[in-house]
Design a protein around this motif. Structure first.
Motif, short mmCIF file in Angstrom:
data_model
loop_
_atom_site.label_atom_id
_atom_site.label_comp_id
_atom_site.label_asym_id
_atom_site.label_seq_id
_atom_site.Cartn_x
_atom_site.Cartn_y
_atom_site.Cartn_z
N LYS A 1 -6.22 -10.34 9.84
CA LYS A 1 -5.81 -8.95 9.70
C LYS A 1 -5.88 -8.48 8.26
O LYS A 1 -6.24 -7.34 7.98
CB LYS A 1 -4.39 -8.79 10.24
N LYS A 2 -5.55 -9.37 7.34
CA LYS A 2 -5.63 -9.00 5.93
C LYS A 2 -7.08 -8.78 5.49
O LYS A 2 -7.36 -7.94 4.63
CB LYS A 2 -4.98 -10.08 5.07
N LEU A 3 -7.99 -9.56 6.05
CA LEU A 3 -9.40 -9.44 5.68
C LEU A 3 -10.10 -8.27 6.38
O LEU A 3 -11.18 -7.87 5.95
CB LEU A 3 -10.14 -10.74 6.01
N PHE A 4 -9.48 -7.72 7.43
CA PHE A 4 -10.15 -6.67 8.20
C PHE A 4 -10.38 -5.43 7.35
O PHE A 4 -11.49 -4.88 7.33
CB PHE A 4 -9.30 -6.32 9.43
N VAL A 5 -9.35 -4.98 6.65
CA VAL A 5 -9.46 -3.72 5.91
C VAL A 5 -10.48 -3.81 4.78
O VAL A 5 -11.38 -2.96 4.69
CB VAL A 5 -8.07 -3.30 5.38
N PRO A 6 -10.44 -4.82 3.89
CA PRO A 6 -11.41 -4.82 2.78
C PRO A 6 -12.85 -5.11 3.21
O PRO A 6 -13.78 -4.66 2.55
CB PRO A 6 -10.89 -5.91 1.85
N ALA B 1 -17.36 -0.65 6.23
CA ALA B 1 -18.49 -0.53 7.15
C ALA B 1 -18.15 0.40 8.31
O ALA B 1 -18.97 1.22 8.74
CB ALA B 1 -18.90 -1.91 7.68
N PHE B 2 -16.93 0.27 8.83
CA PHE B 2 -16.50 1.13 9.93
C PHE B 2 -16.44 2.59 9.48
O PHE B 2 -16.85 3.49 10.21
CB PHE B 2 -15.13 0.67 10.44
#
Length: 322
Positions: free
Chosen positions: A34-39, A44-45
């Motif tokens: 979850k921590k890696l999802f945002v950066p 890209a999203f």
């Protein structure tokens, strides 16, 4: 049970003896993801949303309006879509698109898979693969121009037929013959691309599968049915989705080859929904009908979306690990 299976079973048993530790480790991994999802995924999203999702939604809104590309829009509801389905030219373009999708698609996959099986054990297969793939590297507009020269009344084909004694060659550039020629050209141009993908899928099958077939006395049909097809089924699904998307966008070769008749634009018998959309928006009436053209594009998008979902469901199989 092999030694590897015993080791894996022992590890799983050891992990199950400490459920608290397993849950703790799993929660830590989930928090890390979850921590890696945002950066990592977030930019890209956001990029995809701004460049694709927002314009697509705006196009849907335009399709419900009467608009000339500038000035205010006039909301007309479903009138643009009603106009399309009552327009014989659009329906003919839609049928041509379906012919490219299904008829040419079936021809491409039959030929591509046949070439894959023939070239699998052939000497010089890498060179043959490059030769087959080459037409896909050439721009479709170039093929359209060359086809115009080859099939015109004094072109290469009629010259060769005349040398063979044919005194009354077919009118290749007639309105009735041009679209079948386009279908043949698209088959030739695209077959190499999908042959390369299918060959890569067949190449990844471990050799011991074929060795087991030989030991079991399996013939060529059984080897194809029980080994090659199941282990490359996911590749077929990917190719089917790629062709579905590509076939609806075919435009350049139709526009250039159809323009070789000297009429400025291709005959209506050769139009697809992509050509119809372009003509309606830019080359049709004195006042461009962007609303109707966008409605045509939205219908093409809807067609692709539905077909992709159906293909994914129809071609879905249990994952085979090897």
């Amino acid at each position: 049970m092999t030694e590897t299976a015993r080791v894996i079973g022992a590890r799983r048993a050891a992990g199950s003896s400490s459920p608290l530790g397993a849950r703790t480790g799993g929660n830590a991994i989930d928090r890390g993801r979850k921590k890696l999802f945002v950066p990592f995924v977030g930019p890209a999203f956001l990029f995809y949303t701004i460049l694709f999702v927002v314009p697509a939604l705006y196009a849907v809104w335009i399709s419900f309006n009467k608009w000339a590309g500038a000035g205010p829009m006039e909301f007309v509801g479903l009138k643009n879509y009603v106009r399309l389905f009552s327009d014989k030219l659009f329906m003919q373009s839609f049928v041509n698109t379906l012919l490219l999708l299904f008829v040419v698609g079936i021809a491409i996959f039959v030929i591509a898979f046949g070439l894959t099986l023939v070239l699998r054990d052939m000497v010089g297969r890498k060179i043959a693969r490059s030769v087959i793939f080459f037409p896909h590297l050439v721009n479709a507009m170039i093929f359209g121009v060359l086809a115009g020269f080859i099939f015109n009344p004094g072109g290469l084909v009629n010259t060769l037929l005349g040398g063979l004694g044919v005194t009354d060659p077919p009118a290749w550039l007639s309105h009735q013959n041009m679209f079948p020629l386009i279908m043949v050209m698209m088959t030739w141009i695209t077959t190499g691309y999908f042959t390369t993908i299918l060959m890569a899928g067949v190449d990844r099958i471990p050799p011991y599968y074929y060795e087991d077939c030989a030991l079991a006395g399996a013939n060529a049909w059984q080897r194809l049915r029980y080994v090659i097809l199941p282990l490359t089924w996911d590749v077929f699904g990917t190719c089917a989705v790629l062709w579905t998307i590509s076939s609806v966008k075919i435009f350049e070769i139709i526009w250039v080859f159809g323009g070789s008749t000297g009429q400025g634009m291709p005959p209506t018998q050769t139009w697809t929904t992509a050509v119809y959309t372009y003509v309606t928006a830019f080359s049709g009436e004195s006042i461009p009908a962007y609303g109707a053209a966008t409605a045509s594009a939205v219908l093409s998008l809807a067609l692709v979306s539905v077909l992709v979902v159906l293909l994914r469901r129809a071609l879905k199989r249990d994952a085979v690990e090897f």
